[in-house]
Design a protein around this motif. Structure first.
Motif, PDB file in Angstrom:
ATOM      1  N   LEU A  33      50.010  19.542  62.155  1.00  0.00           N
ATOM      2  CA  LEU A  33      49.219  19.621  63.275  1.00  0.00           C
ATOM      3  C   LEU A  33      49.595  18.223  64.154  1.00  0.00           C
ATOM      4  N   LEU A  34      50.031  18.481  65.321  1.00  0.00           N
ATOM      5  CA  LEU A  34      50.293  17.460  66.175  1.00  0.00           C
ATOM      6  C   LEU A  34      49.352  17.242  67.255  1.00  0.00           C
ATOM      7  N   LEU A  35      48.860  16.144  67.446  1.00  0.00           N
ATOM      8  CA  LEU A  35      47.917  15.723  68.362  1.00  0.00           C
ATOM      9  C   LEU A  35      48.217  14.533  69.178  1.00  0.00           C
ATOM     10  N   LEU A  36      49.437  14.282  69.771  1.00  0.00           N
ATOM     11  CA  LEU A  36      50.148  13.202  70.483  1.00  0.00           C
ATOM     12  C   LEU A  36      49.601  12.803  71.711  1.00  0.00           C
ATOM     13  N   ALA A  37      48.879  11.718  71.850  1.00  0.00           N
ATOM     14  CA  ALA A  37      48.258  11.383  72.925  1.00  0.00           C
ATOM     15  C   ALA A  37      47.463  12.248  73.814  1.00  0.00           C
ATOM     16  N   ILE A  38      46.392  12.901  73.150  1.00  0.00           N
ATOM     17  CA  ILE A  38      45.574  13.584  73.942  1.00  0.00           C
ATOM     18  C   ILE A  38      44.158  13.357  73.591  1.00  0.00           C
ATOM     19  N   LEU A  39      44.000  12.867  72.535  1.00  0.00           N
ATOM     20  CA  LEU A  39      42.514  12.875  72.112  1.00  0.00           C
ATOM     21  C   LEU A  39      41.658  11.580  72.896  1.00  0.00           C
ATOM     22  N   HIS A  40      42.802  10.508  73.621  1.00  0.00           N
ATOM     23  CA  HIS A  40      42.061   9.772  74.338  1.00  0.00           C
ATOM     24  C   HIS A  40      41.625  10.276  75.818  1.00  0.00           C
ATOM     25  N   PHE A  41      41.836  11.640  75.905  1.00  0.00           N
ATOM     26  CA  PHE A  41      41.372  12.504  77.192  1.00  0.00           C
ATOM     27  C   PHE A  41      40.002  13.006  76.903  1.00  0.00           C
TER      28      PHE A  41
ATOM     29  N   THR B  25      46.530  21.661  93.112  1.00  0.00           N
ATOM     30  CA  THR B  25      47.401  20.507  93.334  1.00  0.00           C
ATOM     31  C   THR B  25      46.733  19.341  93.831  1.00  0.00           C
ATOM     32  N   GLU B  26      45.398  19.643  94.258  1.00  0.00           N
ATOM     33  CA  GLU B  26      44.620  18.468  95.106  1.00  0.00           C
ATOM     34  C   GLU B  26      44.039  17.434  94.162  1.00  0.00           C
ATOM     35  N   ARG B  27      44.042  18.000  92.648  1.00  0.00           N
ATOM     36  CA  ARG B  27      43.398  17.113  91.345  1.00  0.00           C
ATOM     37  C   ARG B  27      44.349  16.896  90.728  1.00  0.00           C
ATOM     38  N   PRO B  28      44.622  15.341  90.273  1.00  0.00           N
ATOM     39  CA  PRO B  28      45.786  15.142  89.356  1.00  0.00           C
ATOM     40  C   PRO B  28      45.301  15.730  87.926  1.00  0.00           C
ATOM     41  N   HIS B  29      46.434  15.973  87.030  1.00  0.00           N
ATOM     42  CA  HIS B  29      46.198  16.613  85.687  1.00  0.00           C
ATOM     43  C   HIS B  29      46.736  15.578  84.723  1.00  0.00           C
ATOM     44  N   PRO B  30      46.104  15.538  83.618  1.00  0.00           N
ATOM     45  CA  PRO B  30      46.786  14.427  82.702  1.00  0.00           C
ATOM     46  C   PRO B  30      48.302  14.818  82.330  1.00  0.00           C
ATOM     47  N   ALA B  31      48.548  16.064  82.205  1.00  0.00           N
ATOM     48  CA  ALA B  31      49.879  16.496  81.663  1.00  0.00           C
ATOM     49  C   ALA B  31      50.945  16.167  82.993  1.00  0.00           C
TER      50      ALA B  31
ATOM     51  N   TRP C 200      44.062  -2.288  80.429  1.00  0.00           N
ATOM     52  CA  TRP C 200      43.617  -1.144  80.210  1.00  0.00           C
ATOM     53  C   TRP C 200      42.337  -0.464  80.518  1.00  0.00           C
ATOM     54  N   ALA C 201      41.528  -1.726  80.685  1.00  0.00           N
ATOM     55  CA  ALA C 201      40.068  -1.181  81.080  1.00  0.00           C
ATOM     56  C   ALA C 201      40.103  -0.765  82.556  1.00  0.00           C
ATOM     57  N   ARG C 202      41.096  -1.594  83.208  1.00  0.00           N
ATOM     58  CA  ARG C 202      41.023  -1.267  84.525  1.00  0.00           C
ATOM     59  C   ARG C 202      41.894  -0.068  84.802  1.00  0.00           C
ATOM     60  N   PHE C 203      42.700   0.220  84.067  1.00  0.00           N
ATOM     61  CA  PHE C 203      43.574   1.386  84.068  1.00  0.00           C
ATOM     62  C   PHE C 203      42.781   2.731  83.674  1.00  0.00           C
ATOM     63  N   VAL C 204      41.755   2.531  82.568  1.00  0.00           N
ATOM     64  CA  VAL C 204      40.674   3.776  82.461  1.00  0.00           C
ATOM     65  C   VAL C 204      39.718   3.806  83.645  1.00  0.00           C
ATOM     66  N   GLU C 205      39.390   2.854  84.047  1.00  0.00           N
ATOM     67  CA  GLU C 205      38.301   2.901  85.377  1.00  0.00           C
ATOM     68  C   GLU C 205      39.074   3.745  86.637  1.00  0.00           C
ATOM     69  N   ILE C 206      40.260   3.650  86.629  1.00  0.00           N
ATOM     70  CA  ILE C 206      41.220   4.346  87.874  1.00  0.00           C
ATOM     71  C   ILE C 206      41.103   5.464  87.319  1.00  0.00           C
ATOM     72  N   MET C 207      41.619   6.009  86.320  1.00  0.00           N
ATOM     73  CA  MET C 207      41.544   7.319  85.801  1.00  0.00           C
ATOM     74  C   MET C 207      40.585   8.011  85.854  1.00  0.00           C
ATOM     75  N   ARG C 208      39.297   7.484  85.614  1.00  0.00           N
ATOM     76  CA  ARG C 208      37.915   8.175  85.608  1.00  0.00           C
ATOM     77  C   ARG C 208      37.758   8.442  87.179  1.00  0.00           C
ATOM     78  N   ARG C 209      38.114   7.757  87.950  1.00  0.00           N
ATOM     79  CA  ARG C 209      37.634   7.643  89.495  1.00  0.00           C
ATOM     80  C   ARG C 209      38.490   8.890  89.812  1.00  0.00           C
ATOM     81  N   GLN C 210      39.538   9.366  89.250  1.00  0.00           N
ATOM     82  CA  GLN C 210      40.826  10.118  89.698  1.00  0.00           C
ATOM     83  C   GLN C 210      40.230  11.400  89.283  1.00  0.00           C
ATOM     84  N   GLY C 211      39.208  11.525  88.437  1.00  0.00           N
ATOM     85  CA  GLY C 211      38.653  12.829  87.739  1.00  0.00           C
ATOM     86  C   GLY C 211      39.249  13.034  86.267  1.00  0.00           C
TER      87      GLY C 211
END
Length: 263
Positions: A152-160, A7-13, A198-209
Motif C-alpha cells: 500500500l503506497l500513500l506517498l505525500a497524500i496524508l498531509h492533505f 479549473t478555477e480552484r487549485p487541486h493538490p495533484a 512551512w507554517a506560512r506555506f500551509v497558511e497560503i495553501m489553506r487560503r487557496q482551499g
C-alpha cells in the motif's frame, strides 16, 4: 464517475504537477504554487525528493521483498517513472492499481498508465477517505489477489487530511484488508526542520482551499503502529536507502518516510 474539471480552484495533484515541472495544471494551480514558493522555496524541492523516495521504496519492495502487487492511493499525475514502470522493470508480471479522485489524473491514467503484457495496471476513481469504495472497486478486486501480499503506497497524500478526517483510522482500515506479508509505504511533509516557512506555506495553501496538515516525526511514525518497520525506520526521506547524493539536506526535502511490513 469523475467530477467535471474545476479549473478555477487549485487541486493538490495539479499543484504537485506544477512543482515537478509538469504541464498538466491550470492558472489557479500555478498561482497557488507561486504563492507558496514565495514563503518557502523548498516546496519545490520536496516533491522531487519524494519521487526519489518512491523509486527507492518500490524498487526495494519488488527486488528485495518480492512484492508483486501494489496499491498506490493518491497517485497524482503520471510522472515517469511510475510505480508500474519501476516494479515491472524488476518483474514484468507485477500488478499495480492506482487510485485518485482528480478527473485530469483519471484521463492521464487511462492514456498513459499502460502495463507490460505480462502484468496489469488499473485505475480506481475514488477519494482516500472513501475506504469502502476503494476496497470494493471491481478494478481493484479484478487485478489484485488479496490472498497474496500487497504494498500500500500513500506517498505525500496524508498531509492533505486534517485530524477530523481521522487519517490514522483510514490507514488502519486499509492495512487491515491486506494479508500478512503486505507492506505500507508512506511519506509526509513535516515542519520539524523549518517550522516558520512551512507554517506560512500551509497558511497560503489553506487560503487557496487546499487543506494541509503538517505532522512531526512521532505523528508520522504513529501511522505504522502494529507494523514491523524496515530499517532505518521512519526517517527523513533522504536517509531512507540513500543514493549518496549530498546536494540536498533534510530541510529541503522536508518529508518523513518509512516502509513497514504487516506480520
Amino acid at each position: 464517475m469523475a467530477a467535471p474539471f474545476d479549473t478555477e480552484r487549485p487541486h493538490p495533484a495539479r499543484v504537485y504537477d506544477f512543482l515537478l515541472g509538469g504541464k498538466d495544471n491550470f492558472a489557479a494551480d500555478r498561482a497557488a504554487a507561486a504563492e507558496g514558493l514565495k514563503v518557502n522555496p523548498n516546496a519545490a524541492t520536496a516533491p522531487l525528493q519524494n519521487r526519489g523516495f518512491l523509486r527507492r521504496a518500490v524498487r526495494f519492495l519488488a527486488a528485495e521483498a518480492g512484492i508483486r502487487q501494489f496499491l498506490d492511493i493518491g497517485t497524482g499525475l503520471p510522472t515517469s517513472p511510475n510505480v508500474h514502470e519501476i516494479a515491472q522493470a524488476v518483474d514484468p508480471s507485477a500488478r499495480i492499481v492506482y487510485v485518485d479522485n482528480d478527473p485530469i489524473v483519471l484521463a492521464h491514467a487511462r492514456a498513459l498508465l499502460t502495463s507490460k503484457p505480462e502484468g496489469r495496471t488499473a485505475y480506481v476513481d475514488a477519494d482516500l477517505r472513501d475506504v469502502d469504495r476503494i476496497l470494493a472497486a471491481p478494478e481493484l478486486r479484478d487485478n489484485l489477489d488479496f490472498d497474496q501480499p500487497v504494498a500500500l503506497l500513500l506517498l505525500a497524500i496524508l498531509h492533505f487530511m486534517d485530524d477530523e478526517n481521522d487519517p490514522y483510522s483510514i490507514v488502519e482500515r486499509l492495512m487491515a484488508a491486506l494479508p500478512s506479508g503486505s507492506y505500507l509505504v508512506l511519506s509526509h511533509i513535516t515542519a520539524d526542520f523549518e517550522p516558520e516557512p512551512w507554517a506560512r506555506f500551509v497558511e497560503i495553501m489553506r487560503r487557496q482551499g487546499i487543506t494541509t496538515r503538517l505532522r512531526d516525526q512521532p505523528e508520522v511514525a504513529r501511522f505504522f503502529t502494529g507494523l514491523e518497520l524496515v530499517d532505518p525506520g521512519v526517517v527523513p526521506i533522504l536517509r531512507w536507502l540513500p543514493e549518496h547524493d549530498d546536494r540536498f539536506i533534510d530541510a529541503q526535502a522536508a518529508l518523513y518516510g518509512g516502509v513497514a511490513r504487516k506480520v
